[in-house]
Write a protein that holds these residues in place. Structure first.
Motif, PDB file in Angstrom:
ATOM      1  N   LEU A 132      -1.086  14.840   1.702  1.00  0.00           N
ATOM      2  CA  LEU A 132      -0.381  13.646   1.233  1.00  0.00           C
ATOM      3  C   LEU A 132       1.123  13.865   1.074  1.00  0.00           C
ATOM      4  CD1 LEU A 132      -2.876  12.153  -1.391  1.00  0.00           C
ATOM      5  CD2 LEU A 132      -2.687  11.731   1.070  1.00  0.00           C
ATOM      6  N   SER A 170      -1.060   6.281   9.109  1.00  0.00           N
ATOM      7  CA  SER A 170      -1.846   5.551   8.120  1.00  0.00           C
ATOM      8  C   SER A 170      -2.192   4.178   8.654  1.00  0.00           C
ATOM      9  CB  SER A 170      -1.082   5.415   6.799  1.00  0.00           C
ATOM     10  OG  SER A 170       0.046   4.563   6.958  1.00  0.00           O
ATOM     11  N   GLU A 210      -3.084   0.417   7.135  1.00  0.00           N
ATOM     12  CA  GLU A 210      -2.978  -0.342   5.883  1.00  0.00           C
ATOM     13  C   GLU A 210      -4.122  -1.340   5.748  1.00  0.00           C
ATOM     14  OE1 GLU A 210       0.838  -1.795   3.526  1.00  0.00           O
ATOM     15  OE2 GLU A 210       0.382  -3.159   5.187  1.00  0.00           O
ATOM     16  N   GLY A 252      -0.476   0.980  -2.678  1.00  0.00           N
ATOM     17  CA  GLY A 252       0.373   2.010  -2.091  1.00  0.00           C
ATOM     18  C   GLY A 252      -0.260   3.383  -1.998  1.00  0.00           C
ATOM     19  N   TYR A 297      -3.282   6.355  -0.999  1.00  0.00           N
ATOM     20  CA  TYR A 297      -4.052   6.757   0.187  1.00  0.00           C
ATOM     21  C   TYR A 297      -5.389   7.337  -0.275  1.00  0.00           C
ATOM     22  CZ  TYR A 297       0.568   6.454   2.367  1.00  0.00           C
ATOM     23  OH  TYR A 297       1.796   6.021   2.794  1.00  0.00           O
ATOM     24  N   LYS A 339      -4.160   3.385   3.799  1.00  0.00           N
ATOM     25  CA  LYS A 339      -3.195   2.992   2.772  1.00  0.00           C
ATOM     26  C   LYS A 339      -3.570   1.650   2.188  1.00  0.00           C
ATOM     27  CE  LYS A 339       1.744   2.169   1.980  1.00  0.00           C
ATOM     28  NZ  LYS A 339       3.090   2.123   2.594  1.00  0.00           N
ATOM     29  N   LYS A 371      -2.830  -1.750   0.667  1.00  0.00           N
ATOM     30  CA  LYS A 371      -1.708  -2.686   0.718  1.00  0.00           C
ATOM     31  C   LYS A 371      -1.219  -3.008  -0.677  1.00  0.00           C
ATOM     32  CE  LYS A 371      -0.381  -7.041   2.949  1.00  0.00           C
ATOM     33  NZ  LYS A 371      -0.887  -8.169   3.778  1.00  0.00           N
TER      34      LYS A 371
END
Length: 376
Positions: free
Chosen positions: A215, A234, A236, A316, A318, A372, A374
């Motif tokens: 990360l 990534s 989203e 935001g 992961y 990811k 949103k």
């Protein structure tokens, strides 16, 4: 003069008999080898007995060293049942059984450690040359001209090895207590500390005297072949603050087909609970619980590995990783964990300063994809 048919038949029969004899001997040898292999694998076999004896010797030597500081047993085991590594700062290579116990705890605590490839090095770092696919290739006929190939674009990944340490301590009274299992306590303390530190670093380590966490790499939405070398892609989610069926499908599709063999999902328990309730367009759950104890649950047919170091679902964040970590991430170990008994620094305590040298980094950024969440 034509060859007599009876002579041909006689020769054929003789050859057939010799072949049958040869085959019988080979079958007998095969059966004997198979029996020997089964015996070696059987509990209580000579191989198992030697392993058990080495483990017992290691425990005995460690117990003596912990209780009295007598290192003669550890010295005797050097090169015999030990994981050997030079260390100018002193200390002793830990017995093999302790080495295995600590590593087992590390694997239990970290999905990345379980799935990644582990390599060893004798030096302070590990270097791997990566081909960025700049070499030209193609198909030609037997007599066709061969165009000049392009110069391959190479990059070097340099993975430094940092030192991870644990320093559990005991009072002399605890050590002297015959009912107290000092070596088991030390082993567990070391294993817990190492597993916690390593598991966290494989996600969030900055690469300074520790692994570079997944990360902490540069993360972008750019696809393979477009983004900068070493950065991760990534995908989203479509809905702010949530993960849906299509998001998981998109993440899976982002990983190229040639990397999906051996791929797995990584997430924490909280995320796993949420994803286990997701249904497809036919109102069927996409999550499949394991059918046998010890087997992982699956998502779209790929195993799910749980790691408490993975973040929760949040804007935001992961929280889900999908990829072939065996090909995408290397954990580098410098051979040998070391143990030093120190009765002087923290009186009345006896410290057991233990170290291992380990590093890690992404070696193929196409093999790991991140989901990811949103933000808005």
């Amino acid at each position: 003069m034509p060859t007599d048919l009876k002579d041909v038949q006689a020769v054929a029969e003789a050859l057939g008999q010799k072949f049958d004899q040869f085959k019988a001997k080979q079958d007998e040898r095969y059966d004997l080898i198979e029996k020997e292999l089964v015996t070696l694998k059987r509990p209580g076999s000579i191989a198992e007995g030697r392993k058990s004896q080495a483990s017992s010797e290691g425990k005995s030597a460690l117990r003596t060293y912990i209780k009295s500081g007598d290192d003669s047993g550890l010295i005797e085991l050097q090169g015999k049942a030990m994981s050997i590594g030079s260390d100018p700062d002193g200390g002793y290579a830990v017995p093999e059984y302790l080495d295995q116990e600590v590593e087992s705890l590390e694997l239990d605590a970290s999905a990345i450690a379980r799935l990644a490839r582990t390599v060893t090095t004798a030096g302070p770092n590990y270097k791997k040359v990566i081909n960025l696919r700049g070499t030209t290739s193609g198909w030609v006929g037997e007599t066709d001209g061969r165009p000049e190939t392009g110069t391959p674009q190479l990059a070097i990944i340099d993975i430094p090895v940092g030192e991870l340490y644990a320093n559990p301590k005991l009072t002399q009274a605890m050590i002297d207590d015959a009912m107290f299992d000092a070596e088991n306590y030390i082993t567990t303390e070391i294993g817990d500390e190492f597993s916690d530190q390593l598991g966290a670093a494989l996600f969030n380590g900055d690469g300074t005297n520790k692994p570079t966490g997944i990360l902490t790499k540069t993360i972008t939405a750019e696809a393979d072949g477009v983004r900068a070398f070493g950065s991760l892609q990534s995908v989203e989610s479509e809905t702010a603050g949530a993960i849906g069926f299509d998001d998981l499908k998109n993440l899976k599709a982002a990983l190229r087909a040639k990397y999906r063999t051996g791929a797995a999902w990584i997430m924490n328990d909280n995320t796993a609970l949420v994803l286990s309730k997701i249904k497809d367009n036919n109102d069927d759950y996409v999550w499949r619980d394991a059918v046998a104890e010890g087997e992982p649950d699956t998502l779209f047919g790929y195993p799910v590995e749980i790691d408490e170091n993975a973040p929760d679902i949040a804007a935001g964040a992961y929280p889900v990783l999908f990829g072939n970590f065996q090909r995408g991430y290397y954990i580098v170990r410098r051979t040998g964990r070391r143990l030093l008994r120190d009765p002087f620094t923290s009186k009345p305590y006896v410290n057991f300063y233990t170290t291992e040298r380990v590093g890690g980094d992404v070696v193929n950024s196409e093999c790991i994809k991140l989901l990811k969440v949103k933000a808005s």
